[in-house]
Design a protein around this motif. Structure first.
Motif, PDB file in Angstrom:
ATOM      1  N   ARG A 236       9.236   0.311   4.948  1.00 31.37           N
ATOM      2  CA  ARG A 236       7.836   0.351   4.505  1.00 31.37           C
ATOM      3  C   ARG A 236       7.736   0.775   3.047  1.00 31.37           C
ATOM      4  NH1 ARG A 236       3.403   3.451   8.105  1.00 31.37           N
ATOM      5  NH2 ARG A 236       3.699   1.544   9.307  1.00 31.37           N
ATOM      6  N   TYR A 237       8.557   1.727   2.628  1.00 31.91           N
ATOM      7  CA  TYR A 237       8.472   2.271   1.276  1.00 31.91           C
ATOM      8  C   TYR A 237       9.509   1.678   0.320  1.00 31.91           C
ATOM      9  CZ  TYR A 237       5.161   5.849   2.798  1.00 31.91           C
ATOM     10  OH  TYR A 237       4.055   6.501   3.266  1.00 31.91           O
ATOM     11  N   SER A 238      10.241   0.679   0.788  1.00 30.54           N
ATOM     12  CA  SER A 238      11.259   0.012  -0.031  1.00 30.54           C
ATOM     13  C   SER A 238      12.277   1.016  -0.568  1.00 30.54           C
ATOM     14  CB  SER A 238      10.601  -0.751  -1.196  1.00 30.54           C
ATOM     15  OG  SER A 238       9.723  -1.724  -0.706  1.00 30.54           O
ATOM     16  N   LEU A 239      12.781   1.857   0.335  1.00 35.57           N
ATOM     17  CA  LEU A 239      13.807   2.830  -0.012  1.00 35.57           C
ATOM     18  C   LEU A 239      14.977   2.687   0.947  1.00 35.57           C
ATOM     19  CD1 LEU A 239      11.515   5.969  -0.480  1.00 35.57           C
ATOM     20  CD2 LEU A 239      12.564   4.621  -2.307  1.00 35.57           C
TER      21      LEU A 239
ATOM     22  N   PRO B 177      17.453   4.045   3.841  1.00 38.81           N
ATOM     23  CA  PRO B 177      17.275   4.994   4.950  1.00 38.81           C
ATOM     24  C   PRO B 177      17.878   6.372   4.682  1.00 38.81           C
ATOM     25  CG  PRO B 177      17.881   2.837   5.800  1.00 38.81           C
ATOM     26  CD  PRO B 177      18.005   2.756   4.304  1.00 38.81           C
ATOM     27  N   TYR B 178      19.041   6.404   4.019  1.00 39.89           N
ATOM     28  CA  TYR B 178      19.668   7.704   3.758  1.00 39.89           C
ATOM     29  C   TYR B 178      18.784   8.542   2.837  1.00 39.89           C
ATOM     30  CZ  TYR B 178      21.034   6.963  -1.127  1.00 39.89           C
ATOM     31  OH  TYR B 178      21.010   6.797  -2.479  1.00 39.89           O
ATOM     32  N   LEU B 179      18.070   7.886   1.899  1.00 41.49           N
ATOM     33  CA  LEU B 179      17.191   8.616   0.993  1.00 41.49           C
ATOM     34  C   LEU B 179      15.968   9.146   1.740  1.00 41.49           C
ATOM     35  CD1 LEU B 179      16.622   9.538  -1.872  1.00 41.49           C
ATOM     36  CD2 LEU B 179      15.523   7.329  -2.321  1.00 41.49           C
ATOM     37  N   VAL B 180      15.442   8.351   2.666  1.00 42.06           N
ATOM     38  CA  VAL B 180      14.318   8.814   3.486  1.00 42.06           C
ATOM     39  C   VAL B 180      14.722  10.035   4.301  1.00 42.06           C
ATOM     40  CG1 VAL B 180      12.784   8.209   5.400  1.00 42.06           C
ATOM     41  CG2 VAL B 180      13.233   6.542   3.599  1.00 42.06           C
ATOM     42  N   SER B 181      15.908   9.995   4.904  1.00 41.31           N
ATOM     43  CA  SER B 181      16.397  11.140   5.680  1.00 41.31           C
ATOM     44  C   SER B 181      16.583  12.360   4.788  1.00 41.31           C
ATOM     45  CB  SER B 181      17.719  10.787   6.368  1.00 41.31           C
ATOM     46  OG  SER B 181      17.538   9.766   7.331  1.00 41.31           O
ATOM     47  N   LYS B 182      17.112  12.143   3.609  1.00 38.50           N
ATOM     48  CA  LYS B 182      17.342  13.247   2.673  1.00 38.50           C
ATOM     49  C   LYS B 182      16.020  13.908   2.275  1.00 38.50           C
ATOM     50  CE  LYS B 182      19.120  14.219  -1.976  1.00 38.50           C
ATOM     51  NZ  LYS B 182      19.742  13.637  -3.189  1.00 38.50           N
ATOM     52  N   ILE B 183      15.019  13.088   1.959  1.00 43.85           N
ATOM     53  CA  ILE B 183      13.724  13.627   1.544  1.00 43.85           C
ATOM     54  C   ILE B 183      13.030  14.309   2.720  1.00 43.85           C
ATOM     55  CG2 ILE B 183      11.449  13.014   0.649  1.00 43.85           C
ATOM     56  CD1 ILE B 183      12.813  10.708  -0.860  1.00 43.85           C
ATOM     57  N   THR B 184      13.134  13.716   3.922  1.00 44.39           N
ATOM     58  CA  THR B 184      12.549  14.331   5.114  1.00 44.39           C
ATOM     59  C   THR B 184      13.155  15.707   5.355  1.00 44.39           C
ATOM     60  OG1 THR B 184      12.166  12.159   6.130  1.00 44.39           O
ATOM     61  CG2 THR B 184      12.146  14.077   7.584  1.00 44.39           C
ATOM     62  N   ASN B 185      14.462  15.795   5.258  1.00 47.15           N
ATOM     63  CA  ASN B 185      15.144  17.074   5.469  1.00 47.15           C
ATOM     64  C   ASN B 185      14.720  18.106   4.430  1.00 47.15           C
ATOM     65  OD1 ASN B 185      16.501  15.897   7.606  1.00 47.15           O
ATOM     66  ND2 ASN B 185      18.326  15.419   6.403  1.00 47.15           N
TER      67      ASN B 185
ATOM     68  N   GLN C  48       0.820  -1.216   0.000  1.00 49.04           N
ATOM     69  CA  GLN C  48       0.000   0.000   0.000  1.00 49.04           C
ATOM     70  C   GLN C  48       0.848   1.257   0.000  1.00 49.04           C
ATOM     71  OE1 GLN C  48      -2.131   0.906   3.624  1.00 49.04           O
ATOM     72  NE2 GLN C  48      -0.890  -0.521   4.796  1.00 49.04           N
ATOM     73  N   TYR C  49       2.168   1.131   0.174  1.00 48.85           N
ATOM     74  CA  TYR C  49       3.047   2.293   0.205  1.00 48.85           C
ATOM     75  C   TYR C  49       3.873   2.429  -1.074  1.00 48.85           C
ATOM     76  CZ  TYR C  49       1.771   1.959   5.081  1.00 48.85           C
ATOM     77  OH  TYR C  49       1.066   1.872   6.248  1.00 48.85           O
ATOM     78  N   SER C  50       3.648   1.546  -2.065  1.00 48.86           N
ATOM     79  CA  SER C  50       4.403   1.644  -3.308  1.00 48.86           C
ATOM     80  C   SER C  50       3.878   2.818  -4.131  1.00 48.86           C
ATOM     81  CB  SER C  50       4.268   0.350  -4.111  1.00 48.86           C
ATOM     82  OG  SER C  50       2.937   0.202  -4.573  1.00 48.86           O
TER      83      SER C  50
ATOM     84  N   SER D 122      10.747   6.180  12.542  1.00 49.01           N
ATOM     85  CA  SER D 122      12.158   6.424  12.273  1.00 49.01           C
ATOM     86  C   SER D 122      12.429   6.302  10.780  1.00 49.01           C
ATOM     87  CB  SER D 122      13.021   5.410  13.030  1.00 49.01           C
ATOM     88  OG  SER D 122      12.808   4.103  12.519  1.00 49.01           O
ATOM     89  N   ALA D 123      13.586   6.780  10.359  1.00 39.28           N
ATOM     90  CA  ALA D 123      13.956   6.692   8.941  1.00 39.28           C
ATOM     91  C   ALA D 123      14.059   5.241   8.497  1.00 39.28           C
ATOM     92  CB  ALA D 123      15.272   7.427   8.708  1.00 39.28           C
ATOM     93  N   LYS D 124      14.566   4.367   9.372  1.00 41.53           N
ATOM     94  CA  LYS D 124      14.694   2.950   9.018  1.00 41.53           C
ATOM     95  C   LYS D 124      13.334   2.304   8.818  1.00 41.53           C
ATOM     96  CE  LYS D 124      19.187   2.038  11.197  1.00 41.53           C
ATOM     97  NZ  LYS D 124      19.908   1.242  12.231  1.00 41.53           N
ATOM     98  N   THR D 125      12.383   2.621   9.691  1.00 39.53           N
ATOM     99  CA  THR D 125      11.046   2.051   9.568  1.00 39.53           C
ATOM    100  C   THR D 125      10.369   2.512   8.287  1.00 39.53           C
ATOM    101  OG1 THR D 125      10.823   1.960  11.975  1.00 39.53           O
ATOM    102  CG2 THR D 125       8.804   1.832  10.683  1.00 39.53           C
ATOM    103  N   VAL D 126      10.471   3.805   7.984  1.00 41.68           N
ATOM    104  CA  VAL D 126       9.874   4.338   6.763  1.00 41.68           C
ATOM    105  C   VAL D 126      10.550   3.742   5.535  1.00 41.68           C
ATOM    106  CG1 VAL D 126       9.485   6.437   5.419  1.00 41.68           C
ATOM    107  CG2 VAL D 126       9.164   6.464   7.892  1.00 41.68           C
TER     108      VAL D 126
END
Length: 439
Positions: free
Chosen positions: A163-166, A168-176, A83-85, A156-160
């Motif tokens: 969930r989104y198959s990305l 962690p560094y990319l999740v942190s980058k997008i969050t920032n 559901q997160y793809s 957390s970035a790892k959990t996201v």
């Protein structure tokens, strides 16, 4: 048997006629002669029927085992894919989302991203031009949705990332990136001092209904944002440990009667007191310097009263910031009446902070890097205002720890403002008590 299979069989028959003229003779009585030589006849009569039979058998097997293709297969739904793809998000957020009943649609969106779908599209539309400049490989709305899910659920970035198959560094980058845009590009639009006559009149009138005190334009308070962790190389980690015993950074907000923030400051570590944080804020310096002067003036017992904000005893008493006479109602009847009214006004900002932390649960345990924590906090304040302006349903209020600490001392440089504020407070207390007694 479908049309394409019939065409293939027809082509095979044509090929058979080319390879085996005798078959053609049998199938066409008008043909009476043949030019085939004995050697070619031997080849065609022995190999061609076998070739035709083999190919026809294979095609017949394929036609009976393959699925019909008369109608295009529907796109995968969120129930059959993650559901997160991106595909699932697209399927839900384009045609399907508007086909749903509005209450069901928005309830589903709030559970995932913290706000309704119309408010979500507003955020995306405002951020899309800036996100496009970053050459992000993900669609803008998908990136915003991912960040909002992290802010609203406190993930957390790892959990996201999982969930989104990305990564962690990319999740942190997008969050920032998204929180930086919210805290800079959208801040001036959604966090504004009530300077306009109409808004100022509405704010002071509404506070008067709540408190029975004239010309209040906002309520100020401070809250601790718990830090999940600190960098190991930080010079003095103890300055982040607050009076409640956990590590935090401080958020100072001023809210109006609608629980909308019109000023936000994130500067002090947890060990600092509220007054120190206030004096370090841009708001304090603008008020002290006279950069902010509200023109609306009311007359109370011959005393001109300009708009002012209210706070608890942790803040200094100043001409533009009024605080209670005592923290436990030990004053005279007029002073106690004033304190009771003032604390009713303060309750607005307490509830606003509770809603803020209830909506954006990442503020209950800040799991981003210390350098990015302030912009994340301010981004959540911007989103809170968007929700309040759109009249989003209010979530369960986060309960703050009990206030602790003594009354703020007044600096020598503040004596003029203190004396004026002390005189103003007493005038307002006497006027309020007289009005209440005459009822």
């Amino acid at each position: 048997m479908d049309q394409s299979f019939l065409i293939m069989l027809s082509n095979l028959l044509h090929l058979q006629n080319q390879l085996d003229p005798t078959t053609s003779i049998l199938s066409d009585s008008s043909t009476s002669t043949t030019t085939a030589t004995p050697s070619s006849l031997l080849t065609s009569t022995s190999a061609a029927p076998l070739l035709f039979f083999t190919i026809a058998s294979v095609l017949s097997y394929i036609s009976t085992t393959r699925k019909p293709s008369s109608s295009p297969s529907p796109p995968p739904s969120p129930s059959t894919t993650s559901q997160y793809s991106v595909a699932a998000f697209r399927a839900l957020s384009t045609e399907r989302i508007w086909a749903m009943e509005a209450p069901l649609r928005d309830a589903q969106w709030r559970s995932l991203y913290g706000l309704s779908y119309p408010v979500f599209t507003t955020v995306v539309d405002k951020l899309k031009p800036y996100i496009a400049q970053s050459n992000l490989s993900l669609p803008s709305d998908y990136a915003v949705a991912m960040v909002l899910s992290r802010l609203s659920l406190g993930l957390s970035a790892k959990t996201v990332a999982k969930r989104y198959s990305l990564e962690p560094y990319l999740v942190s980058k997008i969050t920032n990136m998204v929180t930086r845009l919210l805290s800079t590009k959208l801040y001036p639009e959604f966090i504004k001092i009530p300077a306009g006559r109409r808004r100022l009149q509405e704010t002071t009138a509404s506070f008067a209904e709540i408190t029975s005190l004239p010309n209040i334009c906002g309520a100020i308070d401070n809250t601790h944002i718990r830090l999940h962790s600190l960098p190991s190389n930080i010079p003095n980690p103890n300055i982040y440990t607050n009076s409640h015993g956990f590590r935090s950074i401080q958020l100072q907000v001023v809210a109006d009667h609608k629980k909308i923030f019109w000023d936000v400051c994130v500067k002090a570590p947890g060990a600092f007191d509220d007054a120190t944080h206030f004096r370090d804020s841009l708001l304090y310096n603008r008020l002290i310097s006279g950069d902010i002067v509200w023109e609306k003036v009311v007359n109370v017992k011959g005393h001109p009263v300009r708009p002012y904000i209210v706070g608890d005893w942790c803040y200094p008493l100043l001409s533009f910031l009024l605080t209670p006479f005592s923290w436990n109602r030990t004053g005279n009847p007029a002073q106690n009446s004033f304190d009771e009214g003032l604390m009713k006004g303060r309750k607005v900002v307490e509830e606003a902070i509770g809603l803020l932390k209830g909506r954006w649960r990442i503020l209950q345990d800040m799991n981003v890097g210390l350098n990015h924590a302030p912009q994340t906090i301010v981004a959540c304040c911007v989103l809170h205002n968007l929700c309040q302006i759109a009249r989003e349903p209010e979530p369960e209020v986060w309960k703050e720890p009990e206030e602790s600490g003594g009354a703020a001392r007044v600096l020598e440089s503040e004596n003029y403002y203190y004396n004026f504020g002390e005189s103003l407070r007493q005038v307002l207390a006497d006027d309020l008590y007289q009005r209440l007694s005459s009822r």
